[in-house]
Design a protein around this motif. Structure first.
Motif, short mmCIF file in Angstrom:
data_model
loop_
_atom_site.label_atom_id
_atom_site.label_comp_id
_atom_site.label_asym_id
_atom_site.label_seq_id
_atom_site.Cartn_x
_atom_site.Cartn_y
_atom_site.Cartn_z
N GLN A 75 75.00 -33.29 -7.50
CA GLN A 75 75.25 -34.51 -8.25
C GLN A 75 75.07 -35.77 -7.41
OE1 GLN A 75 79.23 -33.85 -9.70
NE2 GLN A 75 78.56 -32.52 -11.38
N GLY A 76 74.67 -35.60 -6.16
CA GLY A 76 74.47 -36.74 -5.27
C GLY A 76 75.75 -37.39 -4.80
N LEU A 77 76.86 -36.64 -4.83
CA LEU A 77 78.16 -37.20 -4.46
C LEU A 77 78.62 -36.76 -3.07
CD1 LEU A 77 80.03 -36.67 -7.85
CD2 LEU A 77 78.94 -38.77 -7.02
N GLY A 78 77.85 -35.90 -2.43
CA GLY A 78 78.26 -35.41 -1.12
C GLY A 78 77.09 -34.78 -0.39
N ALA A 79 77.37 -34.31 0.83
CA ALA A 79 76.31 -33.75 1.66
C ALA A 79 76.16 -32.24 1.50
CB ALA A 79 76.60 -34.07 3.13
N GLY A 80 76.94 -31.66 0.60
CA GLY A 80 76.86 -30.22 0.41
C GLY A 80 77.73 -29.47 1.39
N VAL A 81 77.45 -28.19 1.57
CA VAL A 81 78.24 -27.35 2.45
C VAL A 81 77.91 -27.71 3.90
CG1 VAL A 81 78.81 -24.99 3.10
CG2 VAL A 81 78.18 -25.50 0.74
N SER A 82 78.94 -28.08 4.67
CA SER A 82 78.73 -28.51 6.05
C SER A 82 78.70 -27.31 6.99
CB SER A 82 79.86 -29.44 6.47
OG SER A 82 81.10 -28.74 6.51
N ARG A 83 78.25 -27.58 8.23
CA ARG A 83 78.24 -26.53 9.25
C ARG A 83 79.66 -26.05 9.53
NH1 ARG A 83 73.97 -28.77 13.83
NH2 ARG A 83 72.10 -28.73 12.50
N ARG A 84 80.59 -26.97 9.47
CA ARG A 84 82.00 -26.59 9.70
C ARG A 84 82.48 -25.62 8.62
NH1 ARG A 84 87.09 -30.84 10.23
NH2 ARG A 84 88.63 -29.32 10.90
N GLN A 85 82.07 -25.86 7.38
CA GLN A 85 82.48 -24.96 6.30
C GLN A 85 81.83 -23.58 6.45
OE1 GLN A 85 81.52 -27.77 3.06
NE2 GLN A 85 83.61 -27.41 2.34
N TRP A 86 80.55 -23.56 6.82
CA TRP A 86 79.88 -22.27 7.05
C TRP A 86 80.58 -21.52 8.19
CZ3 TRP A 86 77.47 -20.28 3.36
CH2 TRP A 86 76.58 -20.98 2.54
N ALA A 87 80.97 -22.25 9.24
CA ALA A 87 81.69 -21.62 10.35
C ALA A 87 83.03 -21.07 9.88
CB ALA A 87 81.90 -22.64 11.48
N GLY A 88 83.72 -21.83 9.02
CA GLY A 88 84.98 -21.35 8.47
C GLY A 88 84.80 -20.11 7.62
N LEU A 89 83.72 -20.08 6.83
CA LEU A 89 83.42 -18.90 6.02
C LEU A 89 83.22 -17.68 6.91
CD1 LEU A 89 82.73 -17.63 3.27
CD2 LEU A 89 80.36 -18.35 3.63
N ALA A 90 82.43 -17.84 7.97
CA ALA A 90 82.19 -16.73 8.89
C ALA A 90 83.49 -16.28 9.56
CB ALA A 90 81.17 -17.16 9.95
N LEU A 91 84.30 -17.25 9.96
CA LEU A 91 85.57 -16.93 10.61
C LEU A 91 86.51 -16.19 9.65
CD1 LEU A 91 86.79 -17.47 13.42
CD2 LEU A 91 87.92 -19.48 12.46
N GLY A 92 86.52 -16.62 8.40
CA GLY A 92 87.35 -15.95 7.41
C GLY A 92 86.95 -14.51 7.21
N PHE A 93 85.64 -14.25 7.15
CA PHE A 93 85.17 -12.88 6.99
C PHE A 93 85.50 -12.03 8.22
CE2 PHE A 93 82.11 -14.28 3.60
CZ PHE A 93 82.59 -13.41 2.63
N ILE A 94 85.40 -12.63 9.40
CA ILE A 94 85.76 -11.90 10.62
C ILE A 94 87.23 -11.49 10.57
CG2 ILE A 94 86.11 -12.14 13.11
CD1 ILE A 94 83.59 -13.92 13.14
N GLY A 95 88.08 -12.41 10.09
CA GLY A 95 89.50 -12.09 9.96
C GLY A 95 89.75 -10.95 8.99
#
Length: 300
Positions: A111-131
């Motif tokens: 919708q042009g309201l943000g930058a999308g999924v950030s690198r920090r969020q992708w890192a958090g996703l990976a960290l969550g799966f590792i947990g």
């Protein structure tokens, strides 16, 4: 309200573990839905609560009922019946904040309201799966509580709850919580009851000696009066009044609360690996939801 919601929601996994030795999951849930509808109808009649007049809103409420009651609860209770522990099921299903935040970030970019999924969020996703992997690593195999089937059921519950919360925030207009819940539960009962008739195990309301089955009756009473009338109503109000990401971020507090309850009541082990995995997952969830909660404040 948020603190009470977290405590109530955490007990849902414990109650499932408490009641499932005495009943098949979908039959139990069908009775729960029916009793909850009756209680809501009495409440509605006493206070003369208003029903939605827009048919489209009723349809939207029915869809959320199918997702957030039939899909979510059906998945969790079937998984617990299939042997998964309360703590592990809570950890898997309450990965929901991650999926919600990623979806909100993706939509904001579209919708042009943000930058999308950030690198920090992708890192958090990976960290969550590792947990999650750390916690589940010793729970598969001989003697372990996790199987491909019960973990799959938890994933179905996770996806149903995530989709339902986002759908409600997007399409459901402010409605009286009592009538809204009644419509949601009616839809859930309609889809669950036919499958309940296929279950061959009976609901054991009485023990072999003829006495009332106290654990089952207690689980049913708590499910109806506290989890549905209380917990589901609080969730509806929280989603209605706040951003979807901020509301579901409360859920990452549920797994540690559930793990403590399951340890106290059922002796579910809390090992060092479980603590480390849960902490890693919580850190991953935090990394995902923090930027979404700030960058997407216009979602309110």
């Amino acid at each position: 309200m948020p603190g009470i919601f977290v405590i109530i929601w955490a007990t849902g996994y414990v109650v499932a573990r408490y009641g499932m030795p005495h009943a098949p999951p979908l039959s139990f849930l069908s009775v729960r839905y029916a009793l909850s509808i009756f209680c809501f109808l009495v409440w509605i009649a006493l206070v003369k609560a208003a029903w939605p007049t827009d048919r489209k809103q009723c349809l939207h409420l029915a869809v959320t009922g199918l997702l957030m009651h039939a899909g979510y609860l059906g998945g969790v209770w079937m998984a617990v019946k299939a042997g998964i522990g309360a703590g592990l099921s809570a950890l898997i299903v309450n990965f929901q904040p991650v999926l919600t935040a990623l979806w909100v970030a993706h939509v904001s970019r579209q919708q042009g309201l943000g930058a999308g999924v950030s690198r920090r969020q992708w890192a958090g996703l990976a960290l969550g799966f590792i947990g999650l992997i750390l916690v589940m690593s010793r729970k598969f195999g001989a003697g372990g509580e996790a199987t491909a089937w019960n973990v799959f059921l938890c994933v179905i519950a996770l996806l149903s709850m995530t989709t339902g919360a986002l759908y409600q925030k997007r399409f459901v207009q402010p409605t009286d919580v009592r009538t809204a819940n009644t419509i949601q539960l009616g839809a859930a009962l309609l889809i669950t009851l036919p499958f309940a008739f296929l279950e061959t195990e009976p609901i054991r309301w009485f023990t072999a000696s003829g006495a009332y089955n106290t654990p089952l009756l207690g689980a049913m009473a708590w499910s109806v009066l506290v989890l549905t009338l209380g917990g589901s109503s609080l969730l509806y109000l929280l989603i209605q009044r706040g951003a979807a990401t901020r509301v579901t971020s409360l859920l990452y507090l549920v797994p540690p609360a559930t793990a403590l309850m399951a340890w106290a009541l059922f002796g579910e082990a809390i090992t060092a690996l479980t603590l480390i995995g849960t902490a890693v997952t919580a850190a991953g969830v935090y990394l995902v939801i923090k930027p979404a909660a700030t960058a997407n404040s216009q979602e309110k």
